[in-house]
Scaffold this motif. Structure first.
Motif, mmCIF file in Angstrom:
data_model
loop_
_atom_site.group_PDB
_atom_site.id
_atom_site.type_symbol
_atom_site.label_atom_id
_atom_site.label_comp_id
_atom_site.label_asym_id
_atom_site.label_seq_id
_atom_site.Cartn_x
_atom_site.Cartn_y
_atom_site.Cartn_z
ATOM 1 N N ALA A 94 0.845 -1.199 0.000
ATOM 2 C CA ALA A 94 0.000 0.000 0.000
ATOM 3 C C ALA A 94 0.875 1.241 0.000
ATOM 4 O O ALA A 94 2.048 1.184 0.351
ATOM 5 C CB ALA A 94 -0.892 0.019 1.248
ATOM 6 N N SER A 96 1.149 4.355 2.280
ATOM 7 C CA SER A 96 0.739 4.322 3.692
ATOM 8 C C SER A 96 0.814 5.654 4.437
ATOM 9 O O SER A 96 0.429 5.713 5.600
ATOM 10 C CB SER A 96 1.598 3.294 4.430
ATOM 11 O OG SER A 96 2.934 3.769 4.525
ATOM 12 N N ASN A 112 -3.785 1.328 -3.625
ATOM 13 C CA ASN A 112 -4.641 0.830 -2.538
ATOM 14 C C ASN A 112 -6.006 0.366 -3.050
ATOM 15 O O ASN A 112 -6.587 -0.571 -2.489
ATOM 16 C CB ASN A 112 -4.817 1.911 -1.464
ATOM 17 C CG ASN A 112 -3.478 2.314 -0.837
ATOM 18 O OD1 ASN A 112 -2.434 1.803 -1.229
ATOM 19 N ND2 ASN A 112 -3.510 3.217 0.105
ATOM 20 N N SER A 144 -5.189 -3.887 7.164
ATOM 21 C CA SER A 144 -5.720 -2.531 7.061
ATOM 22 C C SER A 144 -5.524 -1.776 8.372
ATOM 23 O O SER A 144 -4.799 -2.209 9.262
ATOM 24 C CB SER A 144 -7.184 -2.556 6.611
ATOM 25 O OG SER A 144 -7.589 -1.259 6.265
ATOM 26 N N LYS A 175 -7.901 3.114 1.796
ATOM 27 C CA LYS A 175 -7.845 1.853 2.554
ATOM 28 C C LYS A 175 -9.262 1.343 2.826
ATOM 29 O O LYS A 175 -9.521 0.135 2.773
ATOM 30 C CB LYS A 175 -7.097 2.043 3.880
ATOM 31 C CG LYS A 175 -5.605 2.257 3.759
ATOM 32 C CD LYS A 175 -4.858 1.061 3.172
ATOM 33 C CE LYS A 175 -4.783 -0.135 4.095
ATOM 34 N NZ LYS A 175 -3.934 -1.219 3.525
ATOM 35 N N SER A 178 -10.449 -0.377 -0.177
ATOM 36 C CA SER A 178 -9.832 -1.710 -0.342
ATOM 37 C C SER A 178 -10.453 -2.717 0.618
ATOM 38 O O SER A 178 -10.645 -3.883 0.257
ATOM 39 C CB SER A 178 -8.310 -1.627 -0.162
ATOM 40 O OG SER A 178 -7.961 -1.373 1.181
#
Ligand code: NAD
Ligand code: DAU
Length: 365
Positions: A94, A96, A112, A144, A175, A178
């Motif tokens: 990812a 982040s 993501n 996550s 996120k 996702s």
């Protein structure tokens, strides 16, 4: 685009770790290797945040292989899956960093959201073709964050698995998207997905753009310690090895279709964290100029800054017997010592494009 190091013939059903050259991913690969017999394969795009030095101790190791590639590259992932035949995938890959997502959200959408979608689809194709027994034991663990639940007021109860999604930053929105995709791939297609939502991690190998390693690095370099806004925002801190142990427990005994909230039961304001870092450094590496606290500088706040995160960990404690082993004080001291002992690692990391990032993020503050 894949650079493939040798995959040994005895690596039959390894676990595949995506994003395994980043902070938590690398800690997980090292922790898995130290605790589990199953071989491990790392896939990483090696963005600015991915660093193969983190895995240097496994370079010639028979139970580990590294593949350079993108989770969104369907052909590459398809051929990797058919070659290594993993029994589980742990998806750390990812973008982040919240501040980066504010200044440039596109990479967050690409990796993501689109990347996770493509990974889920490619994994679904692989999983559909597995024999029944392998299909049943297969797991897709999507790593996550607690940030998908938004921001808590001072009086609110901590987040738990039933908290409504309310993401506030481009990072947390990507996120959250996702997580929704991963959940839907379980609900609709039966893919054995498990999602973990964890609070703020800290420890070795964290890129020095995040609060704790940035403050340690700036303190030692004699630079200002930039505290956003009033510094009274609260995060729930978890030592990274405790997160790794939680993921191992979830992989072993977690139930497909379930979510597990993970946290350190350790709420601290940012100012408290920075003060503690300064105090530990004052003991471990005293400065001739007096306390590192003198370097603290208040700077403009992060746009849309979430005020408080906290996590209720009752489910994972009760269902899987996991609990954090490290207190914030012991974990922070270990972390400070790691950065003091590994200054070459930090210097190497900050020598590259990270410098440009510091200019972009802090010059306007
Ligand atoms: P990180 O930025 O340190 O590492 C991310 C890794 O993913 C890097 O090695 C990068 O090269 C790799 N990567 C990025 N895009 C990729 C792509 N398209 N294909 C393959 N690899 C790619 O991040 P981190 O702090 O280690 O976080 C890992 C995961 O854990 C993320 O999903 C993050 O959302 C989640 N998480 C982080 C924290 C935290 O406090 N750091 C807390 C909870 C959850
Ligand atoms: O909660 C889990 C999340 O924790 C993860 O999903 C993210 O990947 C991870 O980056 C982290 O997000 P935060 O935004 O909480 O972490 P960060 O280290 O960037 O900042 C922690 C707090 O410190 C936050 O309130 C902002 C503040 N801060 C951060 C930096 C970099 C400062 O005051 N000054 C700084 O220079």
């Amino acid at each position: 685009m894949a650079v493939v190091t040798s995959l040994r013939a005895d690596e039959n059903h390894p676990i595949l770790v995506t994003g395994g050259a980043g902070f938590i991913g690398a800690n997980f690969v090292l922790d898995w290797h130290a605790n589990e017999p199953t071989p491990i394969v790392t896939l990483d795009k090696l963005t600015y945040a991915g660093n193969l030095h983190n895995l240097a101790s496994l370079q010639a190791n028979e139970r580990h292989s590294f593949f350079h590639g993108d989770i969104g590259d369907v052909e590459f992932v398809r051929s990797l899956l058919s070659k290594i035949k993993p029994r589980a995938i742990v998806n750390f890959a990812a973008e982040s960093h919240v501040d980066r997502s504010i200044l440039g959200p596109e990479d967050f959408i690409t990796t993501n959201i689109v990347g996770t979608f493509r990974l889920l689809e490619t994994v679904r194709e692989y999983w559909t073709g597995l024999p029944h027994r392998d299909k049943d034991v297969f797991r897709f663990l999507h790593v996550s964050t607690d940030e998908v639940y938004g921001s808590l007021s001072a009086e609110s109860a901590p987040f738990n698995e039933a908290s409504p999604y309310s993401p506030n930053s481009p990072y947390s929105a990507s996120k959250a998207a996702s997580d929704h995709l991963a959940r839907a791939w379980h609900h609709t297609y039966g893919l054995p997905v498990i999602i973990t939502n964890c609070s703020n991690n800290y420890g070795p190998y964290q890129f020095p753009e995040k609060l704790i390693p940035l403050m340690i690095h700036h303190a030692l370099a004699g630079k200002p310690l930039p505290v956003y806004g009033d510094g009274l925002q609260i995060r729930d801190w978890l030592y990274v090895t405790d997160h790794c142990a939680a993921i191992r427990a979830v992989l072993r005994d977690g139930l497909p279709g379930h979510t597990y909230a993970i946290g350190g039961d350790s709420e601290k304001s940012n100012l408290d964290v920075v003060h503690t870092i300064c105090d530990v450094l004052d003991q471990e590496r005293p400065s001739a100029n007096g306390s590192y606290r003198q370097q603290i500088t208040f700077v403009a706040d992060r746009p849309g800054h979430d005020r408080r995160y906290a996590v209720n960990t009752a489910k994972i404690r009760q269902a899987l017997g996991w609990h954090p082993r490290e207190s914030f004080e012991s974990g922070l001291r270990k972390t400070v010592r790691w950065y003091l002992d590994n200054s070459a690692w930090t210097e190497d990391v900050v020598a590259g494009s990270y410098r440009d990032w510091l200019g972009r993020n802090y010059s306007a503050r």
